[in-house]
Design a protein around this motif. Structure first.
Motif, PDB file in Angstrom:
ATOM      1  N   LYS A  36      -1.920  -3.690   5.498  1.00 10.14           N
ATOM      2  CA  LYS A  36      -0.721  -2.723   5.370  1.00 10.14           C
ATOM      3  C   LYS A  36      -1.371  -1.284   5.318  1.00 10.14           C
ATOM      4  CE  LYS A  36       3.073  -1.450   2.009  1.00 10.14           C
ATOM      5  NZ  LYS A  36       3.462  -1.731   0.926  1.00 10.14           N
TER       6      LYS A  36
ATOM      7  N   GLU B  37      -0.250   3.030   5.640  1.00  8.47           N
ATOM      8  CA  GLU B  37       0.862   4.007   5.285  1.00  8.47           C
ATOM      9  C   GLU B  37       0.397   5.220   6.185  1.00  8.47           C
ATOM     10  OE1 GLU B  37       2.467   6.846   1.507  1.00  8.47           O
ATOM     11  OE2 GLU B  37       0.381   6.148   1.657  1.00  8.47           O
TER      12      GLU B  37
ATOM     13  N   TYR C   9       5.458   2.681   6.276  1.00  8.87           N
ATOM     14  CA  TYR C   9       4.537   1.801   5.864  1.00  8.87           C
ATOM     15  C   TYR C   9       4.455   0.657   7.185  1.00  8.87           C
ATOM     16  CZ  TYR C   9       4.345   3.393   1.378  1.00  8.87           C
ATOM     17  OH  TYR C   9       4.040   4.287   0.202  1.00  8.87           O
TER      18      TYR C   9
END
Length: 177
Positions: A107, A109, A138
């Motif tokens: 993940k 950002e 994201y």
């Protein structure tokens, strides 16, 4: 002797009228509750934007092109002869990895940061000086699919561009030339 049979249609009338009143009361209650907490539908503004013309000073990045298109869609004429100048700074882009490890997908950002100012051309006065806009999104990447990772990051960038456009228009809406 005549026996009175009550028909289902006649019996249902008071019941359906009661339901109707209940639904109307519920609708009025929800309207009052939502308006009391400041709820507004997006895009439903009664006051038109005071700025009708802008001279935009910016580089030729994808974000700046998206911002220009948003201004044009908002019926703002982009002209060198406009009384106000919108100065758009360089977009800074930062990617921050949120998850670590060998779990498969990672993940991340993506943050876009943009500084802008609005200046009156006649006297050089700033109506908005060094204002900041920021948008985050994201996305997930996977080392097994590098092509897909590029597409996912590009979509996250498009989301950020849309959010920056929305924020800029919202801020310009408050400026009275």
């Amino acid at each position: 002797m005549t026996q009175a049979n009550s028909s289902p249609a006649l019996t249902g009338t008071p019941r359906s009228a009661g339901r109707r009143r209940l639904l109307m009361a519920f609708g009025v209650g929800m309207t009052l509750t939502l308006s009391g907490c400041g709820f507004q539908l997006r895009g439903v503004d009664s006051a038109p934007m005071a700025i009708t013309q802008l001279d935009v000073n910016s580089s030729n990045s994808e974000t700046h092109r998206t911002l220009r298109e948003a201004l044009e869609r908002a019926d703002i004429d982009l002209s060198d002869n406009a009384p106000l100048k919108l100065n758009l700074g360089k977009v800074s882009e930062k990617v921050h990895q949120i998850t670590w490890g060998d779990a498969g997908s990672i993940k991340r950002e993506l943050t876009y940061h943009l500084v802008y100012s609005v200046q009156r051309k006649s006297d050089g006065a700033y109506l908005a000086n060094q204002q900041e806009l920021e948008a985050n999104s994201y996305y997930y990447t996977n080392d097994d699919s590098l092509l897909n990772s590029d597409e996912v990051r590009e979509r996250a960038g498009q989301e950020n561009n849309s959010e920056l456009s929305r924020q800029l228009l919202e801020r310009l809406h408050t400026i009275k030339p």
